[in-house]
Write a protein that holds these residues in place. Structure first.
Motif, PDB file in Angstrom:
ATOM      1  N   PRO A  86      15.347  42.373   1.806  1.00 25.82           N
ATOM      2  CA  PRO A  86      15.870  41.493   0.751  1.00 25.82           C
ATOM      3  C   PRO A  86      17.377  41.594   0.581  1.00 25.82           C
ATOM      4  O   PRO A  86      18.056  40.605   0.325  1.00 25.82           O
ATOM      5  CB  PRO A  86      15.137  41.981  -0.504  1.00 25.82           C
ATOM      6  CG  PRO A  86      13.885  42.608   0.002  1.00 25.82           C
ATOM      7  CD  PRO A  86      14.250  43.234   1.309  1.00 25.82           C
ATOM      8  N   GLY A  87      17.921  42.814   0.749  1.00 25.07           N
ATOM      9  CA  GLY A  87      19.343  43.021   0.551  1.00 25.07           C
ATOM     10  C   GLY A  87      20.220  42.414   1.632  1.00 25.07           C
ATOM     11  O   GLY A  87      21.442  42.353   1.482  1.00 25.07           O
ATOM     12  N   ARG A  88      19.590  41.966   2.714  1.00 24.53           N
ATOM     13  CA  ARG A  88      20.368  41.392   3.814  1.00 24.53           C
ATOM     14  C   ARG A  88      20.295  39.865   3.847  1.00 24.53           C
ATOM     15  O   ARG A  88      20.872  39.241   4.728  1.00 24.53           O
ATOM     16  CB  ARG A  88      19.858  41.948   5.149  1.00 24.53           C
ATOM     17  CG  ARG A  88      20.110  43.453   5.319  1.00 24.53           C
ATOM     18  CD  ARG A  88      19.662  43.932   6.680  1.00 24.53           C
ATOM     19  NE  ARG A  88      19.907  45.367   6.843  1.00 24.53           N
ATOM     20  CZ  ARG A  88      19.621  46.045   7.954  1.00 24.53           C
ATOM     21  NH1 ARG A  88      19.082  45.424   9.001  1.00 24.53           N
ATOM     22  NH2 ARG A  88      19.868  47.350   8.017  1.00 24.53           N
ATOM     23  N   GLU A 125      27.529  32.733   2.864  1.00 26.48           N
ATOM     24  CA  GLU A 125      27.794  31.970   1.641  1.00 26.48           C
ATOM     25  C   GLU A 125      29.268  31.590   1.544  1.00 26.48           C
ATOM     26  O   GLU A 125      29.605  30.482   1.094  1.00 26.48           O
ATOM     27  CB  GLU A 125      27.380  32.798   0.413  1.00 26.48           C
ATOM     28  CG  GLU A 125      27.601  32.106  -0.918  1.00 26.48           C
ATOM     29  CD  GLU A 125      26.826  30.810  -1.076  1.00 26.48           C
ATOM     30  OE1 GLU A 125      27.229  29.991  -1.925  1.00 26.48           O
ATOM     31  OE2 GLU A 125      25.819  30.618  -0.359  1.00 26.48           O
ATOM     32  N   ALA A 126      30.154  32.479   1.972  1.00 28.19           N
ATOM     33  CA  ALA A 126      31.591  32.184   1.917  1.00 28.19           C
ATOM     34  C   ALA A 126      31.945  31.006   2.823  1.00 28.19           C
ATOM     35  O   ALA A 126      32.721  30.128   2.447  1.00 28.19           O
ATOM     36  CB  ALA A 126      32.397  33.415   2.307  1.00 28.19           C
ATOM     37  N   VAL A 127      31.359  30.975   4.007  1.00 31.57           N
ATOM     38  CA  VAL A 127      31.619  29.876   4.944  1.00 31.57           C
ATOM     39  C   VAL A 127      31.087  28.567   4.377  1.00 31.57           C
ATOM     40  O   VAL A 127      31.739  27.517   4.478  1.00 31.57           O
ATOM     41  CB  VAL A 127      30.991  30.170   6.323  1.00 31.57           C
ATOM     42  CG1 VAL A 127      31.042  28.936   7.218  1.00 31.57           C
ATOM     43  CG2 VAL A 127      31.707  31.328   6.994  1.00 31.57           C
ATOM     44  N   ARG A 128      29.907  28.620   3.761  1.00 30.64           N
ATOM     45  CA  ARG A 128      29.330  27.407   3.160  1.00 30.64           C
ATOM     46  C   ARG A 128      30.245  26.859   2.077  1.00 30.64           C
ATOM     47  O   ARG A 128      30.478  25.655   1.991  1.00 30.64           O
ATOM     48  CB  ARG A 128      27.948  27.714   2.571  1.00 30.64           C
ATOM     49  CG  ARG A 128      26.883  28.062   3.585  1.00 30.64           C
ATOM     50  CD  ARG A 128      25.568  28.420   2.929  1.00 30.64           C
ATOM     51  NE  ARG A 128      24.929  27.249   2.342  1.00 30.64           N
ATOM     52  CZ  ARG A 128      24.516  27.162   1.094  1.00 30.64           C
ATOM     53  NH1 ARG A 128      24.684  28.175   0.277  1.00 30.64           N
ATOM     54  NH2 ARG A 128      23.930  26.071   0.646  1.00 30.64           N
ATOM     55  N   GLN A 129      30.766  27.746   1.222  1.00 30.60           N
ATOM     56  CA  GLN A 129      31.635  27.300   0.131  1.00 30.60           C
ATOM     57  C   GLN A 129      33.009  26.871   0.653  1.00 30.60           C
ATOM     58  O   GLN A 129      33.628  25.958   0.107  1.00 30.60           O
ATOM     59  CB  GLN A 129      31.793  28.413  -0.908  1.00 30.60           C
ATOM     60  CG  GLN A 129      30.500  28.823  -1.604  1.00 30.60           C
ATOM     61  CD  GLN A 129      29.836  27.682  -2.346  1.00 30.60           C
ATOM     62  OE1 GLN A 129      30.506  26.820  -2.905  1.00 30.60           O
ATOM     63  NE2 GLN A 129      28.507  27.664  -2.361  1.00 30.60           N
ATOM     64  N   LEU A 154      16.137  27.694  -0.493  1.00 23.85           N
ATOM     65  CA  LEU A 154      16.837  28.973  -0.364  1.00 23.85           C
ATOM     66  C   LEU A 154      15.952  30.114  -0.873  1.00 23.85           C
ATOM     67  O   LEU A 154      15.858  31.166  -0.250  1.00 23.85           O
ATOM     68  CB  LEU A 154      18.144  28.950  -1.169  1.00 23.85           C
ATOM     69  CG  LEU A 154      19.396  28.420  -0.468  1.00 23.85           C
ATOM     70  CD1 LEU A 154      20.554  28.386  -1.457  1.00 23.85           C
ATOM     71  CD2 LEU A 154      19.752  29.288   0.724  1.00 23.85           C
ATOM     72  N   LEU A 155      15.303  29.872  -2.023  1.00 25.15           N
ATOM     73  CA  LEU A 155      14.446  30.902  -2.596  1.00 25.15           C
ATOM     74  C   LEU A 155      13.194  31.130  -1.748  1.00 25.15           C
ATOM     75  O   LEU A 155      12.621  32.217  -1.748  1.00 25.15           O
ATOM     76  CB  LEU A 155      14.039  30.517  -4.022  1.00 25.15           C
ATOM     77  CG  LEU A 155      15.198  30.460  -5.034  1.00 25.15           C
ATOM     78  CD1 LEU A 155      14.711  29.952  -6.378  1.00 25.15           C
ATOM     79  CD2 LEU A 155      15.842  31.825  -5.191  1.00 25.15           C
ATOM     80  N   ARG A 160      19.433  38.358  -5.690  1.00 28.19           N
ATOM     81  CA  ARG A 160      20.298  38.422  -4.510  1.00 28.19           C
ATOM     82  C   ARG A 160      21.069  37.112  -4.350  1.00 28.19           C
ATOM     83  O   ARG A 160      22.255  37.117  -4.034  1.00 28.19           O
ATOM     84  CB  ARG A 160      19.444  38.684  -3.265  1.00 28.19           C
ATOM     85  CG  ARG A 160      20.202  38.614  -1.947  1.00 28.19           C
ATOM     86  CD  ARG A 160      21.231  39.705  -1.834  1.00 28.19           C
ATOM     87  NE  ARG A 160      21.984  39.605  -0.592  1.00 28.19           N
ATOM     88  CZ  ARG A 160      22.963  40.434  -0.239  1.00 28.19           C
ATOM     89  NH1 ARG A 160      23.307  41.415  -1.039  1.00 28.19           N
ATOM     90  NH2 ARG A 160      23.597  40.278   0.904  1.00 28.19           N
ATOM     91  N   LEU A 161      20.399  35.987  -4.588  1.00 28.96           N
ATOM     92  CA  LEU A 161      21.057  34.692  -4.469  1.00 28.96           C
ATOM     93  C   LEU A 161      22.197  34.580  -5.481  1.00 28.96           C
ATOM     94  O   LEU A 161      23.319  34.170  -5.130  1.00 28.96           O
ATOM     95  CB  LEU A 161      20.045  33.575  -4.698  1.00 28.96           C
ATOM     96  CG  LEU A 161      20.574  32.143  -4.552  1.00 28.96           C
ATOM     97  CD1 LEU A 161      19.534  31.253  -3.879  1.00 28.96           C
ATOM     98  CD2 LEU A 161      20.942  31.556  -5.914  1.00 28.96           C
ATOM     99  N   LEU A 162      21.922  34.944  -6.729  1.00 30.87           N
ATOM    100  CA  LEU A 162      22.963  34.865  -7.750  1.00 30.87           C
ATOM    101  C   LEU A 162      24.101  35.829  -7.455  1.00 30.87           C
ATOM    102  O   LEU A 162      25.275  35.489  -7.629  1.00 30.87           O
ATOM    103  CB  LEU A 162      22.375  35.177  -9.125  1.00 30.87           C
ATOM    104  CG  LEU A 162      21.595  34.078  -9.826  1.00 30.87           C
ATOM    105  CD1 LEU A 162      21.300  34.485 -11.262  1.00 30.87           C
ATOM    106  CD2 LEU A 162      22.356  32.767  -9.825  1.00 30.87           C
TER     107      LEU A 162
END
Length: 289
Positions: free
Chosen positions: A13-15, A22-26, A118-119, A127-129
């Motif tokens: 889960p932590g990975r 997420e940084a690339v997506r944003q 995503l969930l 983790r998502l948040l």
């Protein structure tokens, strides 16, 4: 069936949803490019404006009423120009990118109907948040640092590298002033955490990104209006907006910490409550989009 048999082999889960992804997506979002362009162009616009308008030269006009205004000395040096750019933008302009990066992050996924996928990936809700929060913090820091950094470069080229001069006539050596400016920028970021918390919380309870961003900006404006109501007296000290310009104490001849410490305490306390509300509410939210 044991817990190990209930999950796929190798699942951690932590990975899930790592920072890089997420940084690339944003980073590829159009609003990120728009914010970057605006903050990059602004120092040049200010330089042109000061050139056309004659810019402040230290506030020495004889026979004229003097008032403390950081823009009075904007053209004295690159450090003064960067300080003036921060003074002009900290109250509202820098609120916009922070509200965008935090308010658009979760609500946009819901708006695109991609949040449930995503969930189901499966990415744990916390983790998502957390991934989105860290990326939003990173992008907000970059936005808040970018403006004074570019302003310092533009101002140094245009006006030279000289001590930081205050409107009252005193000056701070350039080396010390650079540290003071960095301290001021750091405080501006901390003061924006309330807007960040508001936008992030609203982003978890609405599917409309514009609602989360607009709501955070609107509530920030309301805070500024309340701070202007002198009838509230000492109650205004509990408003984050009351301390938004406390960073100016960092560029006084005598560095004063009291206002910045009080302002940072109020801002961090409010932000922690709002971030906690976001995690608590999202953990119980029925995600259907």
């Amino acid at each position: 069936m044991t817990a190990q048999q209930e999950t796929a082999p190798g699942y951690r889960p932590g990975r899930t949803l790592p920072f890089r992804v997420e940084a690339v997506r944003q980073l590829r979002r159009r609003r990120t490019a728009v914010v970057a362009v605006i903050l990059t162009v602004l120092p040049f616009v200010l330089a042109v404006a000061f050139a056309i308008g004659g810019g402040g030269g230290g506030g020495d006009g004889a026979g004229q009423e003097q008032r403390i205004d950081l823009t009075d000395t904007a053209t004295v040096s690159g450090l003064n120009f960067a300080t003036s750019a921060l003074f002009l933008s900290a109250g509202f302009l820098l609120v916009i990118p922070v509200a965008l990066f935090f308010g658009d992050t979760v609500a946009s996924e819901a708006g695109w109907s991609s949040l449930r996928y995503l969930l189901a990936a499966p990415v744990p809700r916390a983790r998502l948040l957390w991934s989105k929060l860290v990326v939003a913090l990173t992008f907000s820091v970059a936005a808040i640092v970018l403006l004074p950094l570019l302003s310092l470069a533009v101002g140094t080229v245009a006006y030279g590298w000289h001590p930081l001069q205050s409107p009252t006539g005193s000056s701070i050596p350039a080396g010390d002033a650079l540290f003071r400016l960095a301290l001021a920028v750091a405080y501006v970021f901390v003061s924006q955490l309330v807007t960040a918390g508001l936008a992030f919380w609203l982003s978890t309870i609405t599917d409309a990104p514009l609602g989360a961003v607009g709501g955070a900006v609107g509530l920030t404006i309301v805070g500024n209006l309340l701070d202007a109501v002198e009838a509230l007296g000492s109650w205004r000290e509990f408003l984050p907006a009351h301390w938004q310009y406390a960073w100016a104490d960092a560029i006084q001849p005598q560095l004063e910490w009291t206002g910045m410490i009080k302002g940072a305490s109020v801002s961090v306390a409010c932000a922690l409550v709002l971030f906690a509300l976001a995690f608590r509410g999202f953990a119980r939210k029925d995600v259907v989009s």
